[in-house]
Design a protein around this motif. Sequence first.
Motif, mmCIF file in Angstrom:
data_model
loop_
_atom_site.group_PDB
_atom_site.id
_atom_site.type_symbol
_atom_site.label_atom_id
_atom_site.label_comp_id
_atom_site.label_asym_id
_atom_site.label_seq_id
_atom_site.Cartn_x
_atom_site.Cartn_y
_atom_site.Cartn_z
ATOM 1 N N GLY A 165 -10.640 -36.777 -9.068
ATOM 2 C CA GLY A 165 -11.780 -37.480 -8.488
ATOM 3 C C GLY A 165 -12.724 -36.581 -7.715
ATOM 4 N N GLU A 166 -12.190 -35.568 -7.021
ATOM 5 C CA GLU A 166 -13.014 -34.663 -6.233
ATOM 6 C C GLU A 166 -12.946 -33.235 -6.770
ATOM 7 O OE1 GLU A 166 -14.996 -35.350 -3.325
ATOM 8 O OE2 GLU A 166 -14.787 -37.317 -4.228
ATOM 9 N N ALA A 167 -12.684 -33.107 -8.060
ATOM 10 C CA ALA A 167 -12.549 -31.774 -8.652
ATOM 11 C C ALA A 167 -13.880 -31.027 -8.619
ATOM 12 C CB ALA A 167 -12.046 -31.886 -10.084
ATOM 13 N N TYR A 168 -13.793 -29.727 -8.355
ATOM 14 C CA TYR A 168 -14.980 -28.872 -8.245
ATOM 15 C C TYR A 168 -15.095 -28.015 -9.502
ATOM 16 C CZ TYR A 168 -18.293 -25.531 -6.191
ATOM 17 O OH TYR A 168 -19.386 -24.755 -5.929
ATOM 18 N N PRO A 169 -16.215 -28.122 -10.250
ATOM 19 C CA PRO A 169 -16.376 -27.365 -11.503
ATOM 20 C C PRO A 169 -16.744 -25.917 -11.233
ATOM 21 C CG PRO A 169 -18.336 -28.672 -11.088
ATOM 22 C CD PRO A 169 -17.383 -28.986 -9.959
ATOM 23 N N LEU A 181 -9.843 -27.486 -8.665
ATOM 24 C CA LEU A 181 -10.953 -26.807 -9.326
ATOM 25 C C LEU A 181 -10.838 -26.996 -10.831
ATOM 26 C CD1 LEU A 181 -10.707 -23.381 -7.452
ATOM 27 C CD2 LEU A 181 -12.038 -25.388 -6.761
ATOM 28 N N LEU A 182 -11.978 -26.939 -11.529
ATOM 29 C CA LEU A 182 -12.000 -27.000 -12.981
ATOM 30 C C LEU A 182 -12.592 -25.708 -13.523
ATOM 31 C CD1 LEU A 182 -13.328 -30.652 -13.466
ATOM 32 C CD2 LEU A 182 -10.953 -29.871 -13.586
ATOM 33 N N VAL A 183 -11.890 -25.062 -14.422
ATOM 34 C CA VAL A 183 -12.375 -23.835 -15.057
ATOM 35 C C VAL A 183 -12.504 -24.114 -16.546
ATOM 36 C CG1 VAL A 183 -11.930 -21.405 -15.529
ATOM 37 C CG2 VAL A 183 -11.283 -22.384 -13.309
ATOM 38 N N GLY A 184 -13.746 -24.159 -17.031
ATOM 39 C CA GLY A 184 -14.000 -24.510 -18.413
ATOM 40 C C GLY A 184 -13.728 -23.380 -19.380
ATOM 41 N N THR A 185 -13.793 -23.710 -20.665
ATOM 42 C CA THR A 185 -13.600 -22.746 -21.754
ATOM 43 C C THR A 185 -14.680 -22.977 -22.805
ATOM 44 O OG1 THR A 185 -12.089 -24.282 -22.870
ATOM 45 C CG2 THR A 185 -11.099 -22.599 -21.433
ATOM 46 N N PRO A 186 -14.977 -21.972 -23.629
ATOM 47 C CA PRO A 186 -15.950 -22.168 -24.708
ATOM 48 C C PRO A 186 -15.369 -23.041 -25.815
ATOM 49 C CG PRO A 186 -14.984 -19.983 -24.850
ATOM 50 C CD PRO A 186 -14.468 -20.584 -23.569
ATOM 51 N N PHE A 200 -4.757 -29.409 -18.355
ATOM 52 C CA PHE A 200 -5.906 -29.032 -19.165
ATOM 53 C C PHE A 200 -6.570 -30.321 -19.622
ATOM 54 C CE2 PHE A 200 -7.997 -27.229 -22.986
ATOM 55 C CZ PHE A 200 -8.558 -26.082 -22.420
ATOM 56 N N THR A 201 -7.863 -30.466 -19.363
ATOM 57 C CA THR A 201 -8.550 -31.725 -19.656
ATOM 58 C C THR A 201 -8.959 -31.813 -21.122
ATOM 59 O OG1 THR A 201 -10.831 -30.977 -19.264
ATOM 60 C CG2 THR A 201 -9.515 -31.612 -17.321
ATOM 61 N N GLU A 202 -9.308 -33.024 -21.545
ATOM 62 C CA GLU A 202 -9.790 -33.224 -22.912
ATOM 63 C C GLU A 202 -11.117 -32.519 -23.143
ATOM 64 O OE1 GLU A 202 -8.292 -34.657 -25.477
ATOM 65 O OE2 GLU A 202 -6.519 -34.937 -24.233
ATOM 66 N N ARG A 203 -11.825 -32.178 -22.069
ATOM 67 C CA ARG A 203 -13.103 -31.469 -22.198
ATOM 68 C C ARG A 203 -12.925 -29.954 -22.231
ATOM 69 N NH1 ARG A 203 -13.768 -35.979 -19.123
ATOM 70 N NH2 ARG A 203 -12.854 -34.894 -17.342
ATOM 71 N N GLY A 204 -11.681 -29.496 -22.189
ATOM 72 C CA GLY A 204 -11.424 -28.079 -22.324
ATOM 73 C C GLY A 204 -11.471 -27.307 -21.015
ATOM 74 N N GLU A 205 -11.008 -27.928 -19.921
ATOM 75 C CA GLU A 205 -11.018 -27.271 -18.616
ATOM 76 C C GLU A 205 -9.591 -27.131 -18.070
ATOM 77 O OE1 GLU A 205 -14.846 -29.827 -17.053
ATOM 78 O OE2 GLU A 205 -12.936 -30.722 -17.671
ATOM 79 N N TYR A 206 -9.314 -25.976 -17.510
ATOM 80 C CA TYR A 206 -8.071 -25.797 -16.747
ATOM 81 C C TYR A 206 -8.198 -26.549 -15.420
ATOM 82 C CZ TYR A 206 -6.882 -22.118 -20.061
ATOM 83 O OH TYR A 206 -6.596 -21.415 -21.206
ATOM 84 N N VAL A 207 -7.167 -27.290 -15.079
ATOM 85 C CA VAL A 207 -7.113 -27.981 -13.796
ATOM 86 C C VAL A 207 -6.325 -27.083 -12.848
ATOM 87 C CG1 VAL A 207 -6.390 -30.043 -12.547
ATOM 88 C CG2 VAL A 207 -7.159 -30.221 -14.948
ATOM 89 N N VAL A 208 -7.004 -26.560 -11.838
ATOM 90 C CA VAL A 208 -6.417 -25.577 -10.942
ATOM 91 C C VAL A 208 -6.271 -26.205 -9.561
ATOM 92 C CG1 VAL A 208 -6.653 -23.269 -9.962
ATOM 93 C CG2 VAL A 208 -7.539 -23.745 -12.254
ATOM 94 N N VAL A 209 -5.064 -26.180 -9.039
ATOM 95 C CA VAL A 209 -4.777 -26.812 -7.746
ATOM 96 C C VAL A 209 -4.519 -25.729 -6.722
ATOM 97 C CG1 VAL A 209 -3.218 -28.334 -6.471
ATOM 98 C CG2 VAL A 209 -3.817 -28.864 -8.841
ATOM 99 N N ILE A 210 -5.245 -25.799 -5.613
ATOM 100 C CA ILE A 210 -5.061 -24.858 -4.513
ATOM 101 C C ILE A 210 -3.926 -25.365 -3.648
ATOM 102 C CG2 ILE A 210 -6.117 -23.775 -2.486
ATOM 103 C CD1 ILE A 210 -8.833 -24.208 -3.843
ATOM 104 N N ASN A 211 -2.911 -24.559 -3.478
ATOM 105 C CA ASN A 211 -1.719 -24.976 -2.717
ATOM 106 C C ASN A 211 -2.014 -24.989 -1.226
ATOM 107 O OD1 ASN A 211 -0.111 -25.216 -5.049
ATOM 108 N ND2 ASN A 211 0.201 -23.002 -5.083
#
Length: 302
Positions: free
Chosen positions: A183-187, A248-253, A291-302
């Motif tokens: 919900g509050e993910a940062y791209p 955080l969200l880290v996209g891919t090509p 990993f989202t359906e849109r091709g992004e890594y879901v990265v969680v800051i501990n």
Amino acid sequence: MEHEEAAARAGVVIRELREIGEFEQVYRLFDEIWHPEPANVPVTVELMAGFAHTGNYVAGAFAGDALVGASVGFLASGEALHSHVTGAVVGKGVGYALKLHQRDWCRERGLARITWTFDPLVRRNAHFNLVKLGARPEAYLTEFYGAMADAINEGDASDRLLAVWRVTGQQDEEEKKKKADLGEAYPLVREADDGGPITAEAGDRGPVTAEAHEREPLSEEAGDRRPLSGDAGERGPLSGDAGRRRVLLVGTPRDVERLRREDAGKAMAWRMAVREALGGAMAAGARVAGFTERGEYVVVIN
């Protein structure tokens, strides 16, 4: 065994390989997949013979008499099998059946996990590894293989993610407890309209809401390690707004292999953006939760 059902659906029989003629078939299959230079083959016939003879993992998937997939791995520290290379025909479910066979093989021998490396820019592989199998990256490896001379990787840096797949089922339970809230993910990195990467600067974008995100296009150490910081004056991957977000969200090509052929500069821009964002975040202690359906890594800051 679980792999037998998947193999039946894929129309193959999977078994361990022990003969020189079988290893030669694997060599030819891998040559057809990667088209490597002679000095850059994924694995030699001699190594496969040595691995099989000493109790390591060499297996093939056969559709009748035709070899359509194979996997080679070796025993590693920490009760693990390291899967060095797996290749199969695309779109038949053979690769999935091979991974399940690999997991059953490990369970029979009391091993706890399977590890392997994959290119973080190849979206379909990330989806397969993280979503279909449930493996999780535990390290970002910069230029892990050095220069690679084959039709798929040539001209690009060989950065890899180290995937870890726990064969006991424990990982599934742990992931359920750690599921990230998007919900509050940062791209942090996303795909531009022209196919290149857009990297968020500190403070330039807010969180992605579910509605806004629907409008987005579908589509073993990192180099420069900067400290985790919430100070906008520091330009690390987790600086500014990114450093204050939990997810955080880290996209891919969409297709990095095509991009390498058609626009090598843009492909390298993706490499550097993901290396800094994903590699930097993992080096600072963040973990990849999905990993989202849109091709992004879901990265969680501990």
